[in-house]
Design a protein around this motif. Structure first.
Motif, PDB file in Angstrom:
ATOM      1  N   ALA A 496       0.835  -1.206   0.000  1.00  0.00           N
ATOM      2  CA  ALA A 496       0.000   0.000   0.000  1.00  0.00           C
ATOM      3  C   ALA A 496       0.871   1.257   0.000  1.00  0.00           C
ATOM      4  O   ALA A 496       0.566   2.241  -0.696  1.00  0.00           O
ATOM      5  CB  ALA A 496      -0.930  -0.012   1.207  1.00  0.00           C
ATOM      6  N   TRP A 497       1.976   1.219   0.794  1.00  0.00           N
ATOM      7  CA  TRP A 497       2.884   2.372   0.811  1.00  0.00           C
ATOM      8  C   TRP A 497       3.482   2.599  -0.569  1.00  0.00           C
ATOM      9  O   TRP A 497       3.579   3.740  -1.050  1.00  0.00           O
ATOM     10  CB  TRP A 497       4.009   2.123   1.823  1.00  0.00           C
ATOM     11  CG  TRP A 497       5.092   3.168   1.780  1.00  0.00           C
ATOM     12  CD1 TRP A 497       5.094   4.368   2.422  1.00  0.00           C
ATOM     13  CD2 TRP A 497       6.300   3.117   1.014  1.00  0.00           C
ATOM     14  NE1 TRP A 497       6.230   5.078   2.109  1.00  0.00           N
ATOM     15  CE2 TRP A 497       6.991   4.315   1.247  1.00  0.00           C
ATOM     16  CE3 TRP A 497       6.860   2.167   0.178  1.00  0.00           C
ATOM     17  CZ2 TRP A 497       8.221   4.596   0.670  1.00  0.00           C
ATOM     18  CZ3 TRP A 497       8.089   2.449  -0.414  1.00  0.00           C
ATOM     19  CH2 TRP A 497       8.759   3.645  -0.171  1.00  0.00           C
ATOM     20  N   GLY A 498       3.898   1.522  -1.249  1.00  0.00           N
ATOM     21  CA  GLY A 498       4.471   1.648  -2.577  1.00  0.00           C
ATOM     22  C   GLY A 498       3.466   2.188  -3.586  1.00  0.00           C
ATOM     23  O   GLY A 498       3.796   3.050  -4.407  1.00  0.00           O
ATOM     24  N   LEU A 499       2.231   1.702  -3.547  1.00  0.00           N
ATOM     25  CA  LEU A 499       1.204   2.161  -4.480  1.00  0.00           C
ATOM     26  C   LEU A 499       0.966   3.656  -4.331  1.00  0.00           C
ATOM     27  O   LEU A 499       0.910   4.393  -5.328  1.00  0.00           O
ATOM     28  CB  LEU A 499      -0.091   1.388  -4.233  1.00  0.00           C
ATOM     29  CG  LEU A 499      -1.282   1.761  -5.112  1.00  0.00           C
ATOM     30  CD1 LEU A 499      -1.002   1.418  -6.569  1.00  0.00           C
ATOM     31  CD2 LEU A 499      -2.556   1.078  -4.625  1.00  0.00           C
ATOM     32  N   GLN A 500       0.856   4.116  -3.094  1.00  0.00           N
ATOM     33  CA  GLN A 500       0.593   5.544  -2.855  1.00  0.00           C
ATOM     34  C   GLN A 500       1.820   6.392  -3.189  1.00  0.00           C
ATOM     35  O   GLN A 500       1.688   7.446  -3.827  1.00  0.00           O
ATOM     36  CB  GLN A 500       0.189   5.755  -1.396  1.00  0.00           C
ATOM     37  CG  GLN A 500      -0.206   7.199  -1.084  1.00  0.00           C
ATOM     38  CD  GLN A 500      -0.787   7.346   0.311  1.00  0.00           C
ATOM     39  OE1 GLN A 500      -0.838   6.402   1.082  1.00  0.00           O
ATOM     40  NE2 GLN A 500      -1.244   8.547   0.636  1.00  0.00           N
ATOM     41  N   SER A 501       3.002   5.959  -2.763  1.00  0.00           N
ATOM     42  CA  SER A 501       4.227   6.732  -3.003  1.00  0.00           C
ATOM     43  C   SER A 501       4.518   6.854  -4.492  1.00  0.00           C
ATOM     44  O   SER A 501       4.868   7.939  -4.983  1.00  0.00           O
ATOM     45  CB  SER A 501       5.415   6.072  -2.298  1.00  0.00           C
ATOM     46  OG  SER A 501       5.213   6.031  -0.910  1.00  0.00           O
ATOM     47  N   PHE A 502       4.387   5.749  -5.238  1.00  0.00           N
ATOM     48  CA  PHE A 502       4.705   5.772  -6.663  1.00  0.00           C
ATOM     49  C   PHE A 502       3.651   6.517  -7.464  1.00  0.00           C
ATOM     50  O   PHE A 502       3.899   6.913  -8.600  1.00  0.00           O
ATOM     51  CB  PHE A 502       4.836   4.345  -7.191  1.00  0.00           C
ATOM     52  CG  PHE A 502       5.972   3.568  -6.567  1.00  0.00           C
ATOM     53  CD1 PHE A 502       6.991   4.219  -5.899  1.00  0.00           C
ATOM     54  CD2 PHE A 502       6.013   2.190  -6.642  1.00  0.00           C
ATOM     55  CE1 PHE A 502       8.033   3.518  -5.313  1.00  0.00           C
ATOM     56  CE2 PHE A 502       7.048   1.477  -6.069  1.00  0.00           C
ATOM     57  CZ  PHE A 502       8.061   2.139  -5.400  1.00  0.00           C
ATOM     58  N   SER A 503       2.456   6.700  -6.872  1.00  0.00           N
ATOM     59  CA  SER A 503       1.415   7.465  -7.542  1.00  0.00           C
ATOM     60  C   SER A 503       1.580   8.961  -7.330  1.00  0.00           C
ATOM     61  O   SER A 503       1.241   9.765  -8.203  1.00  0.00           O
ATOM     62  CB  SER A 503       0.042   7.012  -7.046  1.00  0.00           C
ATOM     63  OG  SER A 503      -0.991   7.781  -7.599  1.00  0.00           O
ATOM     64  N   GLU A 504       2.135   9.335  -6.181  1.00  0.00           N
ATOM     65  CA  GLU A 504       2.234  10.751  -5.821  1.00  0.00           C
ATOM     66  C   GLU A 504       3.598  11.364  -6.108  1.00  0.00           C
ATOM     67  O   GLU A 504       3.723  12.586  -6.214  1.00  0.00           O
ATOM     68  CB  GLU A 504       1.915  10.924  -4.333  1.00  0.00           C
ATOM     69  CG  GLU A 504       0.492  10.532  -3.977  1.00  0.00           C
ATOM     70  CD  GLU A 504       0.245  10.583  -2.480  1.00  0.00           C
ATOM     71  OE1 GLU A 504       1.229  10.793  -1.727  1.00  0.00           O
ATOM     72  OE2 GLU A 504      -0.909  10.423  -2.061  1.00  0.00           O
ATOM     73  N   GLY A 505       4.634  10.540  -6.193  1.00  0.00           N
ATOM     74  CA  GLY A 505       5.987  11.077  -6.398  1.00  0.00           C
ATOM     75  C   GLY A 505       6.774  10.232  -7.382  1.00  0.00           C
ATOM     76  O   GLY A 505       6.348   9.170  -7.832  1.00  0.00           O
ATOM     77  N   SER A 506       7.959  10.715  -7.723  1.00  0.00           N
ATOM     78  CA  SER A 506       8.784  10.089  -8.748  1.00  0.00           C
ATOM     79  C   SER A 506       9.226   8.683  -8.350  1.00  0.00           C
ATOM     80  O   SER A 506       9.533   8.417  -7.190  1.00  0.00           O
ATOM     81  CB  SER A 506      10.013  10.954  -9.030  1.00  0.00           C
ATOM     82  OG  SER A 506      10.877  10.319  -9.944  1.00  0.00           O
ATOM     83  N   THR A 507       9.247   7.816  -9.318  1.00  0.00           N
ATOM     84  CA  THR A 507       9.754   6.453  -9.102  1.00  0.00           C
ATOM     85  C   THR A 507      11.196   6.316  -9.594  1.00  0.00           C
ATOM     86  O   THR A 507      11.752   5.217  -9.569  1.00  0.00           O
ATOM     87  CB  THR A 507       8.881   5.435  -9.843  1.00  0.00           C
ATOM     88  OG1 THR A 507       8.883   5.729 -11.238  1.00  0.00           O
ATOM     89  CG2 THR A 507       7.460   5.476  -9.324  1.00  0.00           C
TER      90      THR A 507
END
Length: 891
Positions: A496-507
């Motif tokens: 869940a953290w990865g899904l939200q982080s990669f949606s809101e900021g650069s990967t």
């Protein structure tokens, strides 16, 4: 060679006598006698070289054990005298330059197979394996004295005749050879590349018994007219003689499983070859295991009943922030750096085989403890089915018993204006490395929710163990997998953290001092010529894009210098155009049947904009479509077949390709400029919620709202037709204009390598003619008299000579006659050849024309190959015209 052989025989006899004397005498024999036999034995040992650096011209015998095949040149025909006469002027005694190094005995044998080997102890120095965890040693500062000349560590081996056929069946890159040869097999490596300083000046040549005929061929234009020779005069031509170069020769091949037969087992095959059995051993068969298309492995989870009866192992996990500190701590031992971790996948590359036969799977991980940081993990295994299988960005990986370490490397320094300063800066990269005891589990979730927000809410509501209807996991363990509720909780939280982080900021995560390597297709030039010799690529790095088509090359049609296949990609930037197809095939045209970009791409963009506010679906697409050449078998297997039962790559998929560059296909003179994926490239599938994907679609919609021109080949939203697709083979679009199907051009190396008969269209320079025509020469040498026929009963002059063609890959001579010859000479054949001599004006015109075409002018030439008398010849296609493509700007 005879003298060397006698010396070897003598040494063997002396060694045998010394051994008998030493064993037969009693303890009371004199010291003088004992000293003599030891000296003899020592002299014998000193004459046998057991390593590549120890080989010299005075070496009497060579025994190399377990040398590694570093590079392979496939079996080929050597240039016979007749072929040499095609290339060179007959007045020259021998050919001064041949494109491929065929070794010292190319004039004796017709077939040759060559390999470059390196000693096992020196293999690490060359750094041929793709082991990203090895640090690059920093050069010592303040070095006053120059380094001494390094001893050679690599050596060329040439196999001729039956040996060429045999070794071509068995040997591949990464195999090990044990070779025993006497001194006659040591020859000068005459065609050695001077730039290869570590390559030995000597080479080993092994050839089967053959009959050598050095007499002049009947077809040889240099041969004297035998009718004019006096009767009874003895011929000066040498008589055919028997020649053999495999006496006392032994070769052992340790053959590893390799590409095409999977390389999935640790099993090896040892084969012994000598003069008696050479040519009789067939290619070894290995168990067929495809590492990219295995059934999904899911070992049973430890259930409650099992937990009651047996003690279930418990694990302590280390976050990646602690791993970064631990990896750089020099006080910690190797055992203390052995950790269990969880991580979220940011990027990965398909597995590739190392030179030793093991498989490497690199992946970039991050977690919630790192602030814009990353850890590289390299997983090695001889069995690719034991590698972790990642599906896409955001997958969660659980790693047991991996080692933390760092590697350092230097990169170019850039100032604030992104200009190189000429200095180097150090980058320290933490990494994890697997070992034989390591195990991995990869978790991914199938989301039925329409957007990220709903997905996060659904994951938050989940309790207990992982629901197998929603969660997929692939384990490297084939027995059982321990997965407790605590593990399930950690997996859900990280995913869940990865899904939200990669949606809101650069990967795209970079280390300090690491330059931004991302680029867009708008930065890629359209010209075929390279920008400069120093920097041949206009772009190099990472690209986030949408796949518009996947075009494969048929296995039976693929040549050695051709990619395994092509991707066509789009990122919404660049000119509104689609680059030409890389192949003129029915499958390539079918891939663009719904547009370029097509309907699948439009649906992928619609899925993104549906979750964006105030972002409508565009009516059509702007931007450039570019080809990507896939040069590695591992990459193409992943694209076409998927990995471990995962999905294959197809049109409409979002991907990020890493470490790619642009260049002309096959050379800077060919008509298609494209991106290239080499052995260091990576490819990561992206979902439509990734930050860079959303930014790409938003930027494209701004182009549309700004009324930028659409790509005329793109599909139209809501329509099933194509506006003006090149794949339709000239079908009319809205404007009623179609595009011609693009030609397929070949390089000269492909022309030489393809079997005859074949036809090719090339772009090449004309650098000479045979026979050569200079001022004062007779022009009638360019003509012959035609053979009378029913239509033309009289013999007439016609052009027939050879032109020497050259491009960046090879050089060859092609026979030209008829209209094709007339198209470049510019004068009718009857004005040049025949009984009447050409006038001064005609002679000047022809000489000026021939001199003018040899000024780096590039021509389009249609060639065809054919067999004649067991030899392969190349000629310009009958009735074709040689047309100018590009003239030298300087002249």
């Amino acid at each position: 060679n005879d003298k060397k052989q006698e010396k070897i025989d003598k040494l063997i006899v002396e060694a045998a006598k010394a051994s008998e004397d030493d064993g037969g005498k009693k303890k009371g024999k004199s010291k003088k006698g004992r000293g003599k036999s030891k000296a003899e034995a020592k002299s014998v040992e000193a004459s046998i070289a057991t390593s590549i650096p120890a080989i010299t011209e005075k070496t009497d015998a060579v025994r190399l054990t377990d040398v590694i095949v570093k590079k392979v040149w496939t079996r080929r025909k050597t240039p016979t005298r007749y072929k040499q006469l095609q290339i060179a002027n007959p007045t020259v005694e021998e050919v001064s330059e041949i494109p491929v190094n065929d070794g010292p005995l190319a004039f004796v044998y017709e077939d040759v197979f060559s390999v470059l080997v390196i000693g096992e102890e020196d293999e690490g120095k060359e750094q041929e394996e793709a082991e990203e965890e090895k640090p690059k040693k920093k050069a010592r500062k303040g070095k006053a004295k120059e380094e001494t000349k390094q001893p050679p560590t690599t050596m060329m081996l040439f196999f001729y005749g039956k040996w060429a056929v045999q070794m071509d069946r068995l040997v591949a890159k990464g195999d090990q050879l044990t070779i025993t040869v006497p001194s006659p097999n040591l020859q000068e490596n005459g065609d050695k590349d001077p730039s290869k300083k570590l390559e030995h000046d000597l080479c080993i040549a092994i050839g089967s018994e053959t009959t050598v005929d050095f007499s002049v061929s009947k077809e040889d234009p240099d041969k004297e007219n035998t009718k004019k020779a006096k009767k009874g005069k003895k011929s000066d031509e040498p008589e055919p003689k028997a020649f053999v170069l495999d006496l006392d020769t032994q070769v052992k091949v340790v053959s590893f499983p390799r590409e095409g037969v999977s390389g999935a087992t640790a099993r090896t095959v040892e084969i012994g070859i000598d003069s008696a059995n050479v040519g009789t051993i067939e290619k070894q068969q290995f168990d067929e295991i495809n590492p990219f298309n295995q059934k999904k492995r899911a070992a049973p989870i430890v259930d409650k009943e099992f937990a009651k009866k047996a003690k279930v192992a418990t694990y302590d996990y280390t976050d990646l922030a602690t791993v970064v500190k631990l990896a750089s701590d020099k006080k910690k031992s190797k055992d203390e750096k052995r950790v269990n971790v969880y991580g979220v996948v940011v990027a990965f590359a398909p597995p590739r085989q190392t030179i030793r036969g093991d498989w490497l799977s690199p992946v970039t991980l991050t977690d919630d403890s790192l602030e814009n940081g990353k850890v590289i993990m390299n997983v090695f295994n001889a069995d690719p089915t034991k590698l972790p299988s990642y599906m896409q960005i955001g997958d969660v990986v659980r790693c047991h018993r991996v080692h933390a370490q760092v590697y350092e490397y230097e990169v170019d320094d850039f100032d604030k204006k992104d200009k190189p300063t000429g200095k180097k800066v150090k980058v320290v990269q933490p990494q994890l490395v697997s070992n034989k005891a390591s195990s991995f589990v990869v978790f991914s979730r199938t989301s039925s929710e329409v957007n990220v927000k709903d997905t996060l809410k659904a994951v938050k509501k989940e309790k207990g163990g992982l629901d197998t209807s929603l969660w997929n996991y692939v384990a490297t363990s084939k027995i059982t997998v321990t997965l407790t509720n605590k593990d399930a909780k950690r997996t859900r939280a990280l995913w869940a953290w990865g899904l939200q982080s990669f949606s809101e900021g650069s990967t795209i995560i970079r280390n300090p001092n690491e330059k931004d390597a991302t680029f867009t297709l708008s930065s890629m030039i359209e010209e075929i010529d390279v920008p400069s010799a120093v920097y041949p690529a206009s772009v190099k790095g990472d690209l986030t894009c949408l796949v518009t088509a996947v075009i494969g090359v048929a296995k039976d049609q693929r040549t050695a210098g051709q990619p395994f296949g092509f991707l066509r990609v789009w990122d919404g930037t660049g000119a509104p155009k689609s680059d030409p197809l890389p192949l003129d095939s029915s499958s390539a045209h079918h891939a663009l049947s719904t547009g370029d970009p097509g309907v699948d791409c439009m649906n992928a963009i619609k899925a993104v904009v549906d979750n964006l506010s105030k972002c409508p679906t565009p009516p059509s697409l702007c931007g450039r479509v570019v080809n990507v050449a896939v040069w590695e078998a591992a990459h193409w297997e992943y694209i076409s077949n998927g990995w471990m039962a995962g999905p294959s790559v197809s049109a409409g998929d979002w991907i990020r390709i890493r470490n790619v560059w642009d260049g002309s296909m096959g050379g800077d003179n060919l008509p298609i400029r494209m991106l290239h994926m080499g052995d260091r490239a990576g490819m990561t599938p992206l979902n439509d919620s990734v930050f860079e994907v959303k930014q790409l679609v938003i930027a494209h919609n701004k182009r549309v709202s700004g009324k930028d021109k659409f790509n005329p080949n793109s599909c139209v939203y809501g329509e099933n037709s194509v506006r003006a697709s090149t794949a339709a083979g000239g079908k009319k679009g809205k404007k009623g204009k179609g595009k011609k199907a693009s030609k397929t051009y070949h390089c000269l190396a492909e022309v030489l390598g393809e079997p005859a008969p074949s036809e090719f269209t090339v772009k090449a320079r004309i650098v000479g003619t045979y026979p050569s025509v200079e001022k004062g020469a007779d022009l009638d040498r360019l003509c012959v008299m035609s053979v009378p026929s029913k239509k033309k009963k009289k013999s007439e002059p016609m052009y027939q000579f050879a032109i020497q063609l050259e491009d960046n890959t090879a050089e060859l001579s092609a026979i030209i006659s008829g209209d094709a010859a007339e198209s470049i000479v510019g004068v009718k054949a009857d004005k040049v050849g025949g009984k009447k001599k050409p006038t001064a004006a005609v002679k000047k015109q022809v000489l000026d024309t021939l001199e003018g075409i040899m000024d780096d002018t590039e021509f389009e030439v249609e060639l065809q190959s054919f067999m004649q008398g067991g030899e392969k010849f190349i000629g310009v296609k009958k009735d074709s015209k040689i047309e100018v493509v590009k003239r030298d700007k300087k002249k």
